[in-house]
Design a protein around this motif. Structure first.
Motif, PDB file in Angstrom:
ATOM      1  N   PHE A 197     -29.639   8.971 -16.546  1.00  0.00           N
ATOM      2  CA  PHE A 197     -29.317   8.051 -15.486  1.00  0.00           C
ATOM      3  C   PHE A 197     -30.137   8.217 -14.290  1.00  0.00           C
ATOM      4  N   ASP A 198     -30.247   7.147 -13.515  1.00  0.00           N
ATOM      5  CA  ASP A 198     -31.025   7.177 -12.155  1.00  0.00           C
ATOM      6  C   ASP A 198     -30.170   6.490 -11.049  1.00  0.00           C
ATOM      7  N   ASP A 199     -30.115   6.981 -10.001  1.00  0.00           N
ATOM      8  CA  ASP A 199     -29.324   6.247  -8.717  1.00  0.00           C
ATOM      9  C   ASP A 199     -29.909   5.198  -8.460  1.00  0.00           C
ATOM     10  N   SER A 200     -31.163   4.903  -8.657  1.00  0.00           N
ATOM     11  CA  SER A 200     -31.851   3.677  -8.149  1.00  0.00           C
ATOM     12  C   SER A 200     -31.864   2.613  -9.404  1.00  0.00           C
ATOM     13  N   ASP A 201     -31.360   1.585  -8.974  1.00  0.00           N
ATOM     14  CA  ASP A 201     -31.409   0.420 -10.177  1.00  0.00           C
ATOM     15  C   ASP A 201     -32.745   0.034 -10.411  1.00  0.00           C
ATOM     16  N   LEU A 243     -51.049  13.616 -13.142  1.00  0.00           N
ATOM     17  CA  LEU A 243     -51.509  15.119 -12.758  1.00  0.00           C
ATOM     18  C   LEU A 243     -50.176  15.971 -12.459  1.00  0.00           C
ATOM     19  N   ARG A 244     -49.133  15.342 -11.992  1.00  0.00           N
ATOM     20  CA  ARG A 244     -47.903  15.986 -11.974  1.00  0.00           C
ATOM     21  C   ARG A 244     -47.278  16.226 -13.142  1.00  0.00           C
ATOM     22  N   ASN A 245     -47.227  15.611 -14.082  1.00  0.00           N
ATOM     23  CA  ASN A 245     -46.814  15.639 -15.412  1.00  0.00           C
ATOM     24  C   ASN A 245     -47.611  16.960 -16.129  1.00  0.00           C
ATOM     25  N   SER A 248     -32.533  17.884 -15.025  1.00  0.00           N
ATOM     26  CA  SER A 248     -32.893  17.006 -13.937  1.00  0.00           C
ATOM     27  C   SER A 248     -33.895  17.479 -13.027  1.00  0.00           C
ATOM     28  N   ASN A 249     -35.018  16.651 -13.308  1.00  0.00           N
ATOM     29  CA  ASN A 249     -36.198  17.130 -12.639  1.00  0.00           C
ATOM     30  C   ASN A 249     -36.420  16.421 -11.379  1.00  0.00           C
ATOM     31  N   LEU A 250     -36.860  17.355 -10.422  1.00  0.00           N
ATOM     32  CA  LEU A 250     -37.370  17.122  -8.881  1.00  0.00           C
ATOM     33  C   LEU A 250     -36.292  16.093  -8.341  1.00  0.00           C
ATOM     34  N   VAL A 251     -35.303  16.320  -8.613  1.00  0.00           N
ATOM     35  CA  VAL A 251     -33.961  15.350  -7.810  1.00  0.00           C
ATOM     36  C   VAL A 251     -33.366  16.454  -6.596  1.00  0.00           C
ATOM     37  N   LYS A 292     -29.068   6.636   2.012  1.00  0.00           N
ATOM     38  CA  LYS A 292     -29.767   5.656   1.063  1.00  0.00           C
ATOM     39  C   LYS A 292     -30.831   6.380   0.395  1.00  0.00           C
ATOM     40  N   ASN A 293     -31.029   5.946  -1.013  1.00  0.00           N
ATOM     41  CA  ASN A 293     -31.919   6.582  -1.682  1.00  0.00           C
ATOM     42  C   ASN A 293     -33.437   5.924  -1.491  1.00  0.00           C
ATOM     43  N   GLN A 294     -34.190   6.621  -0.949  1.00  0.00           N
ATOM     44  CA  GLN A 294     -35.659   6.177  -0.583  1.00  0.00           C
ATOM     45  C   GLN A 294     -36.316   5.671  -1.876  1.00  0.00           C
ATOM     46  N   TRP A 295     -35.889   6.105  -3.058  1.00  0.00           N
ATOM     47  CA  TRP A 295     -36.871   6.051  -4.120  1.00  0.00           C
ATOM     48  C   TRP A 295     -36.504   4.459  -4.721  1.00  0.00           C
ATOM     49  N   GLU A 296     -35.585   3.935  -4.086  1.00  0.00           N
ATOM     50  CA  GLU A 296     -35.255   2.244  -4.495  1.00  0.00           C
ATOM     51  C   GLU A 296     -36.664   1.489  -4.275  1.00  0.00           C
ATOM     52  N   CYS A 319     -34.126  18.378  -4.548  1.00  0.00           N
ATOM     53  CA  CYS A 319     -34.834  18.727  -3.205  1.00  0.00           C
ATOM     54  C   CYS A 319     -35.114  17.506  -2.346  1.00  0.00           C
ATOM     55  N   ILE A 320     -34.793  16.333  -3.021  1.00  0.00           N
ATOM     56  CA  ILE A 320     -34.833  14.988  -2.270  1.00  0.00           C
ATOM     57  C   ILE A 320     -33.593  14.854  -1.594  1.00  0.00           C
ATOM     58  N   LEU A 321     -32.339  15.529  -2.197  1.00  0.00           N
ATOM     59  CA  LEU A 321     -30.796  15.416  -1.847  1.00  0.00           C
ATOM     60  C   LEU A 321     -30.449  16.336  -0.532  1.00  0.00           C
ATOM     61  N   ASN A 322     -29.405  15.729  -0.160  1.00  0.00           N
ATOM     62  CA  ASN A 322     -28.825  16.335   1.235  1.00  0.00           C
ATOM     63  C   ASN A 322     -27.830  17.302   0.455  1.00  0.00           C
ATOM     64  N   TYR A 360     -30.770  13.650 -15.741  1.00  0.00           N
ATOM     65  CA  TYR A 360     -30.094  13.175 -14.614  1.00  0.00           C
ATOM     66  C   TYR A 360     -31.013  12.887 -13.446  1.00  0.00           C
ATOM     67  N   GLY A 361     -31.145  11.952 -12.916  1.00  0.00           N
ATOM     68  CA  GLY A 361     -32.095  11.351 -11.984  1.00  0.00           C
ATOM     69  C   GLY A 361     -33.568  11.174 -13.030  1.00  0.00           C
ATOM     70  N   CYS A 362     -33.531  10.175 -13.678  1.00  0.00           N
ATOM     71  CA  CYS A 362     -34.578  10.073 -14.769  1.00  0.00           C
ATOM     72  C   CYS A 362     -35.750   9.463 -14.111  1.00  0.00           C
ATOM     73  N   GLY A 363     -35.711   8.679 -12.874  1.00  0.00           N
ATOM     74  CA  GLY A 363     -36.909   8.136 -12.581  1.00  0.00           C
ATOM     75  C   GLY A 363     -37.303   6.874 -13.500  1.00  0.00           C
ATOM     76  N   TRP A 364     -38.667   6.913 -13.699  1.00  0.00           N
ATOM     77  CA  TRP A 364     -39.428   6.080 -14.526  1.00  0.00           C
ATOM     78  C   TRP A 364     -39.038   6.348 -16.014  1.00  0.00           C
TER      79      TRP A 364
HETATM   80  C1  LIG Z   1     -38.991  12.450  -7.588  1.00  0.00           C
HETATM   81  S1  LIG Z   1     -38.087  11.468  -8.703  1.00  0.00           S
HETATM   82  C2  LIG Z   1     -38.136  12.271 -10.296  1.00  0.00           C
HETATM   83  C3  LIG Z   1     -37.946  11.171 -11.375  1.00  0.00           C
HETATM   84  C4  LIG Z   1     -37.782  11.913 -12.666  1.00  0.00           C
HETATM   85  N1  LIG Z   1     -36.978  12.952 -12.672  1.00  0.00           N
HETATM   86  C5  LIG Z   1     -39.306  12.420 -12.986  1.00  0.00           C
HETATM   87  O1  LIG Z   1     -39.416  13.757 -13.085  1.00  0.00           O
HETATM   88  O2  LIG Z   1     -40.143  11.749 -12.942  1.00  0.00           O
HETATM   89  C6  LIG Z   1     -36.607  11.563  -8.018  1.00  0.00           C
HETATM   90  C7  LIG Z   1     -35.406  10.615  -8.591  1.00  0.00           C
HETATM   91  O3  LIG Z   1     -34.158  10.976  -8.248  1.00  0.00           O
HETATM   92  C8  LIG Z   1     -33.387   9.867  -8.250  1.00  0.00           C
HETATM   93  N2  LIG Z   1     -32.295  10.133  -7.116  1.00  0.00           N
HETATM   94  C9  LIG Z   1     -32.203  10.132  -5.869  1.00  0.00           C
HETATM   95  N3  LIG Z   1     -31.013  10.500  -5.374  1.00  0.00           N
HETATM   96  C10 LIG Z   1     -30.061  10.679  -6.686  1.00  0.00           C
HETATM   97  C11 LIG Z   1     -28.818  10.919  -6.996  1.00  0.00           C
HETATM   98  N4  LIG Z   1     -27.963  11.246  -6.029  1.00  0.00           N
HETATM   99  N5  LIG Z   1     -28.541  10.941  -8.248  1.00  0.00           N
HETATM  100  C12 LIG Z   1     -29.282  10.764  -9.057  1.00  0.00           C
HETATM  101  N6  LIG Z   1     -30.745  10.562  -8.934  1.00  0.00           N
HETATM  102  C13 LIG Z   1     -31.106  10.383  -7.742  1.00  0.00           C
HETATM  103  C14 LIG Z   1     -34.434   8.886  -7.473  1.00  0.00           C
HETATM  104  O4  LIG Z   1     -33.950   7.420  -7.655  1.00  0.00           O
HETATM  105  C15 LIG Z   1     -35.644   9.023  -8.194  1.00  0.00           C
HETATM  106  O5  LIG Z   1     -35.790   8.310  -9.330  1.00  0.00           O
END
Ligand SMILES: C[S@@+](CC[C@H](N)C(=O)[O-])C[C@H]1O[C@@H](n2cnc3c(N)ncnc32)[C@H](O)[C@@H]1O
Length: 228
Positions: A66-70, A19-21, A107-110, A3-7, A112-115, A45-49
């Motif tokens: 694209f982001d996995d979280s609607d 600061l992160r930016n 694809s930024n910072l995605v 489950k995507n914890q970012w939802e 390491c949150i994935l299995n 890919y995984g664009c977040g905000w």
């Molecule tokens: C740490 S945030 C980074 C967001 C953005 N790339 C940034 O740098 O601000 C991680 C993002 O990855 C998305 N995400 C999680 N699992 C994903 C997947 N399987 N495919 C694409 N995006 C995913 C999350 O919804 C979240 O928006």
């Protein structure tokens, strides 16, 4: 698939991580400039905000993201008019028509949150999106996340599992700037170099995020890659 914890996080904070930016965006732009994608079609890919997708637009790219979280995609669409943001449903519907279309995929910072199973899906999808001579820029948690404090966050380790640098383990991250909490995976550097090479990519360069004149290790690492 996990489950995507970012939802939930999308609605928890509108306070973005300036600061992160500051630590990473300039570095990302400088590697993109250095490796000069041949055209202007970019995919986030995984664009977040949507902040980095928007920066790419400002740098002259035509951006699809694209982001996995609607919830994230809804947030991004409200904020930025120009990048075209896709929900998961929209992305998978369009994917067959997006093959070999992009000069640059970021694809930024995605990662390491994935299995590991979800990492494989990410890399397979990026491979589909990328033109044969396209450039990939992927950033993720620096393996120095083994250290429990950094410029940007505190890492709470699962002590009961006796974590070691050279093993994968999940830890909880608490961001100093906005107090959001989420889980990341620690993996040694060797894991990632093998992961990219085993999936048919050549490593062109490695860069690190800025430590803003502190004595901490960098929070993030950036790989520049192309297809073998
Ligand atoms: C740490 S945030 C980074 C967001 C953005 N790339 C940034 O740098 O601000 C991680 C993002 O990855 C998305 N995400 C999680 N699992 C994903 C997947 N399987 N495919 C694409 N995006 C995913 C999350 O919804 C979240 O928006």
């Amino acid at each position: 698939m996990n489950k995507n914890q970012w939802e939930g996080i999308a609605s928890k904070t509108k306070k973005l991580q300036s600061l992160r930016n500051e630590t990473i965006n300039k570095k990302l732009i400088s590697v993109i400039k250095k490796y000069q994608p041949k055209g202007k079609n970019a995919f986030d890919y995984g664009c977040g905000w949507g902040e980095f997708a928007n920066i790419l637009v400002e740098k002259g790219f035509d951006v699809l993201a694209f982001d996995d979280s609607d919830s994230m995609v809804i947030n991004a669409k409200e904020k930025f008019k120009k990048p075209n943001f896709l929900t998961k449903k929209e992305f998978y519907k369009k994917l067959p028509n997006l093959k070999n279309k992009f000069d640059l995929v970021v694809s930024n910072l995605v990662l390491c949150i994935l299995n590991q199973a979800d990492q494989k899906i990410l890399i397979d999808n990026i491979n589909k999106l990328l033109k044969p001579d396209g450039v990939v820029v992927i950033s993720f948690c620096h393996p120095a996340d083994y250290i429990t404090e950094s410029v940007l966050s505190r890492r709470i380790r699962p002590y009961e599992h006796n974590p070691k640098y050279d093993k994968e383990f999940k830890y909880r991250k608490i961001i100093h700037e906005n107090r959001i909490k989420f889980d990341d995976y620690h993996r040694p550097l060797e894991y990632y170099t093998n992961f990219f090479v085993d999936n048919g990519w050549e490593i062109l360069d490695i860069a690190e995020s800025d430590v803003l004149k502190t004595e901490f290790y960098p929070d993030f690492i950036i790989f520049v890659l192309k297809r073998n």
